[in-house]
Structure formats: C-alpha cells, structure tokens
Scaffold this motif. Structure first.
Motif, PDB file in Angstrom:
ATOM      1  N   UNK A   1       3.414  35.130   2.171  1.00 16.93           N
ATOM      2  CA  UNK A   1       4.546  34.177   2.511  1.00 16.93           C
ATOM      3  C   UNK A   1       4.403  32.714   1.906  1.00 16.93           C
ATOM      4  N   UNK A   2       5.679  32.092   1.469  1.00 13.35           N
ATOM      5  CA  UNK A   2       5.626  30.728   1.037  1.00 13.35           C
ATOM      6  C   UNK A   2       5.976  30.131   2.294  1.00 13.35           C
ATOM      7  N   UNK A   3       5.895  28.711   2.270  1.00  8.87           N
ATOM      8  CA  UNK A   3       6.063  27.788   3.409  1.00  8.87           C
ATOM      9  C   UNK A   3       7.180  26.886   2.911  1.00  8.87           C
ATOM     10  N   UNK A   4       8.477  26.752   3.426  1.00 12.10           N
ATOM     11  CA  UNK A   4       9.555  26.005   3.231  1.00 12.10           C
ATOM     12  C   UNK A   4       9.825  24.906   4.103  1.00 12.10           C
ATOM     13  N   UNK A   5       9.952  23.614   3.707  1.00  9.23           N
ATOM     14  CA  UNK A   5      10.029  22.359   4.616  1.00  9.23           C
ATOM     15  C   UNK A   5      11.404  21.693   3.969  1.00  9.23           C
ATOM     16  N   UNK A   6      12.509  21.520   4.811  1.00  9.73           N
ATOM     17  CA  UNK A   6      13.616  20.922   4.868  1.00  9.73           C
ATOM     18  C   UNK A   6      13.861  19.683   5.372  1.00  9.73           C
ATOM     19  N   UNK A   7      14.021  18.528   4.489  1.00 12.28           N
ATOM     20  CA  UNK A   7      14.213  17.292   5.116  1.00 12.28           C
ATOM     21  C   UNK A   7      15.498  17.316   6.046  1.00 12.28           C
ATOM     22  N   UNK A   8      15.500  16.724   7.448  1.00 10.61           N
ATOM     23  CA  UNK A   8      16.504  16.957   8.447  1.00 10.61           C
ATOM     24  C   UNK A   8      17.157  15.733   8.239  1.00 10.61           C
ATOM     25  N   UNK A   9      18.635  15.415   8.392  1.00  8.21           N
ATOM     26  CA  UNK A   9      19.220  13.999   8.651  1.00  8.21           C
ATOM     27  C   UNK A   9      19.231  13.588  10.140  1.00  8.21           C
ATOM     28  N   UNK A  10      18.495  12.709  10.660  1.00  5.82           N
ATOM     29  CA  UNK A  10      18.325  12.430  11.766  1.00  5.82           C
ATOM     30  C   UNK A  10      19.690  11.955  12.576  1.00  5.82           C
ATOM     31  N   UNK A  11      20.596  11.651  11.920  1.00  2.69           N
ATOM     32  CA  UNK A  11      22.105  11.245  12.286  1.00  2.69           C
ATOM     33  C   UNK A  11      22.794  12.392  12.767  1.00  2.69           C
ATOM     34  N   UNK A  12      22.423  13.589  12.361  1.00  6.55           N
ATOM     35  CA  UNK A  12      23.183  14.808  12.793  1.00  6.55           C
ATOM     36  C   UNK A  12      22.366  15.516  13.914  1.00  6.55           C
ATOM     37  N   UNK A  13      20.993  15.085  14.348  1.00  4.99           N
ATOM     38  CA  UNK A  13      20.342  15.816  15.238  1.00  4.99           C
ATOM     39  C   UNK A  13      20.588  15.074  16.746  1.00  4.99           C
ATOM     40  N   UNK A  14      20.651  16.061  17.444  1.00  4.31           N
ATOM     41  CA  UNK A  14      21.151  15.793  19.122  1.00  4.31           C
ATOM     42  C   UNK A  14      20.005  16.119  19.765  1.00  4.31           C
ATOM     43  N   UNK A  15      19.315  17.122  19.668  1.00  4.79           N
ATOM     44  CA  UNK A  15      18.036  17.547  20.398  1.00  4.79           C
ATOM     45  C   UNK A  15      17.133  18.280  19.162  1.00  4.79           C
ATOM     46  N   UNK A  16      15.961  17.646  19.010  1.00  2.00           N
ATOM     47  CA  UNK A  16      15.095  18.069  17.888  1.00  2.00           C
ATOM     48  C   UNK A  16      14.548  19.611  18.308  1.00  2.00           C
ATOM     49  N   UNK A  17      14.490  19.788  19.700  1.00  2.00           N
ATOM     50  CA  UNK A  17      13.802  20.978  20.138  1.00  2.00           C
ATOM     51  C   UNK A  17      14.724  22.319  20.012  1.00  2.00           C
ATOM     52  N   UNK A  18      16.070  21.923  19.571  1.00  2.00           N
ATOM     53  CA  UNK A  18      17.081  22.929  19.248  1.00  2.00           C
ATOM     54  C   UNK A  18      17.274  23.302  17.714  1.00  2.00           C
ATOM     55  N   UNK A  19      16.180  22.741  17.016  1.00  2.00           N
ATOM     56  CA  UNK A  19      16.490  22.853  15.317  1.00  2.00           C
ATOM     57  C   UNK A  19      15.898  24.278  15.046  1.00  2.00           C
ATOM     58  N   UNK A  20      16.572  24.923  14.281  1.00  2.00           N
ATOM     59  CA  UNK A  20      16.315  26.245  13.457  1.00  2.00           C
ATOM     60  C   UNK A  20      16.587  26.357  12.003  1.00  2.00           C
ATOM     61  N   UNK A  21      15.934  27.287  11.451  1.00  2.00           N
ATOM     62  CA  UNK A  21      16.026  27.396  10.050  1.00  2.00           C
ATOM     63  C   UNK A  21      16.919  28.771  10.022  1.00  2.00           C
TER      64      UNK A  21
END
Length: 353
Positions: free
Chosen positions: A291-311
């Motif tokens: 497996x590879x490991x992918x990290x995507x930078x998130x725009x904090x202005x678009x996030x309401x609840x970080x615990x709800x973030x998914x890929x």
C-alpha cells in the motif's frame, strides 16, 4: 505462469534479500541510538555508498556487515575496515545466506550497477587464518538467531516507539527535482547523497516539487534499485498532496513513473481531487502489492467538523465514489493508505438526521 518464469531470477534475488534480513538482526535496528553506535560510513567514490555495521549489532551473529551500493556503470574499489575473510552474501545477481565468494583482506571491487553485502564474524576478525570452512558456519549461525530475535524486534520494538521524539529526527531529507527534455527527474548524485544522509539521520527521503500541484516524475531502473536496496521510504511532496510510494514490490526494466495530478473540486469536497497513476516501463500499474500512503491538504474554511472527514475513491467500473476506510486527519492533512492508483478526494460526510 509464463510471466512469472520470465522474472524467476529477480524473484529469487528479492527472496534472498528477505531471507538475509530475517537472518541478520543488524539490518533491523529500530532506534537512532543503535544506528549511531553501530553504523559508520566508509570512504566511497562518487555515485556510490558504502557503510559497515559493527559490534554484533542488535545481537547479530556477524561481528561486521558491510554494504556497498555502486550506481556507476564502472566498478569501484572499497577499502573495508578490517582485514579478514569476508563472506560475500549479495552480489547484485544472487542474494541470501549462502556464501557466494570469500574475499580475503580488506579490499573489495564492486561491479557497476551492483550491490554487495559482506559479513565478517567475530571468530574471523584480526586473524590470519579465519577458518577453513567459512561456508559452513554462515548456514548455521544465522539459523539460531532468527528464531529468537525476529520475534522480539518485529513484534515489540517497532510498536513501542514508532514515533518517539528521542529516536526519530524531526526533519526528513529533502531532494529537489529538475526538468529535462520534457520530464521531471532526479539527479542520481543528489539521490545518492540524500540516501547517505537519510541512513545517517534515520530519516525518510522527501522529493519536493515545490509549489507545483501536479508532477509526472520519472525514475530510472538504477534509481529504483538504489532506493529499494537502501531500505528507505520516499515521499513525493507537492503543494496540495503528498504520497509515500513503496518501491519494494515494484519491478522495472527501464523506468518507473509517478503521476500525481490535481484535478478539480467535487461536490462536498474540502479540497481538490488528486489523480494518482503509476507506470512501470510505460505500462500502468493497476494494483499495488504494497500500500501507498496518500495525504491530501484540506481547506480549513470548508471544514465544519474534522471528525466527519473521509477520503473517497472514484470507482471507474461502478462509476461512483466510494469511501476509503482508515483516513486520519492531522496537521491540516487527511492521510489514508491506498492499494491502487486512481482519483481520490477529501470530503466531509454529514450524518443524516
């Protein structure tokens, strides 16, 4: 089966490397203190790396282990730290615990585009007559330790302190890229120096493409083999996403290409989607053996609840987005392990009331 038979030699070579690592705990040191205490670099010509692991490191049966990588097309001569009967275990074509050759003295000539691994046991150091049958002992001693040490090291040590600050450096080794004849590439000399620094600092290698959000990065076969033989992980870091690429299971005859490309925003996304594509000798890799490991930078202005973030991953067969399990949000990045190339995006999933 026909394709498997075409690569029998390569398969056996890598099986031998795995067997060698299992038999020698010195190759499984887990702390920076151990590495600093036991590992030292040897003088080596340009485009080559040589180091020795001394002192029965990590309970190893071998008093010294020497490793030489030669990325030149011509042979190089390395001066080993001790006179003795060095057992050649890896010669770039064959690998394992069987003795391929006995190299007497303290000089070794390594062919071009090859890796050598040599062992010198305690009973052989400093003696004029190290032993009549060096080929017999290596087959016995390595068999005693692997049954004990591997169980301790791989089960406990990596899990006890995988990210402890005293043993893990805060900075990875950065390597730049250049644009040549329409291709983004790495200078082999920079790569070798980066590997040297990463081994010394117990760090990973980061290939930084600067402010670019997309890159098509090409590696030569020699560069792939150099990274694989060093045992180091490498990250490609862009302005919007990072990816750790496992090269251990990648086999190439000419080139390996990583294409990391920013695409567009999708509905509900908290950042742009990224397409990850890998190619070996011009042919797409559709499934990763590791497996590879992918990290995507998130725009904090678009996030309401970080615990709800998914890929989410776009399934081209079913023509729909699917959630990839195991995503972790930290320091503004959403990181997940992926087992196939494709298009990925960070989204915020809201629970229906």
């Amino acid at each position: 089966m026909r394709r498997r038979s075409q690569f029998d030699a390569e398969v056996e070579y890598f099986k031998g490397l795995i067997q060698l690592r299992k038999s020698h705990p010195a190759f499984r040191m887990t702390t920076a203190d151990d590495i600093r205490h036991h590992l030292s670099f040897l003088d080596a010509p340009a485009n080559s790396v040589a180091y020795v692991i001394k002192g029965n490191a990590n309970g190893d049966s071998a008093g010294q282990l020497a490793v030489v990588y030669n990325a030149n097309r011509s042979p190089v001569e390395i001066t080993l730290p001790t006179h003795g009967n060095w057992r050649l275990l890896v010669n770039g074509v064959r690998a394992g615990n069987d003795v391929l050759e006995i190299i007497k003295g303290n000089k070794v000539t390594v062919p071009g585009l090859s890796t050598y691994v040599l062992a010198l046991g305690d009973e052989e150091q400093g003696g004029d007559n190290p032993g009549k049958d060096p080929g017999k002992d290596p087959g016995k001693d390595p068999g005693k330790d692997p049954g004990k040490d591997p169980g301790k090291d791989s089960g406990n040590n990596p899990g006890d302190n995988p990210g402890g600050k005293p043993n893990v450096p805060s900075k990875d080794i950065q390597i730049g890229t250049k644009y040549v004849n329409g291709k983004t590439v790495i200078n082999s000399k920079d790569l070798i120096n980066g590997i040297k620094a990463a081994l010394k600092a117990h760090s990973n290698i980061v290939i930084n493409i600067g402010k670019k959000e997309s890159v098509k990065l090409e590696f030569t076969k020699d560069q792939v083999n150099l990274i694989k033989s060093s045992g180091k992980s490498f990250y490609v870091k862009s302005n919007g996403a990072d990816i750790l690429v496992p090269l251990k299971a990648v086999e190439v005859k000419k080139t390996f290409v990583l294409d990391l490309r920013k695409t567009t925003y999708v509905r509900g996304s908290v950042g742009p989607a990224y397409a990850v594509n890998l190619f070996a000798d011009g042919k797409p890799i559709n499934k990763l053996k590791q497996k590879a490991v992918l990290s995507i930078i998130v725009d904090p202005k678009k996030v309401t609840n970080s615990s709800s973030l998914k890929v989410s991953y776009f399934n081209t067969t079913k023509k729909k987005w699917e959630t990839v399990s195991g995503a972790v949000f930290k320091n503004g990045k959403l990181t997940v392990s992926i087992d196939r190339p494709g298009t990925y995006v960070a989204v915020e999933v809201f629970k229906s009331k």
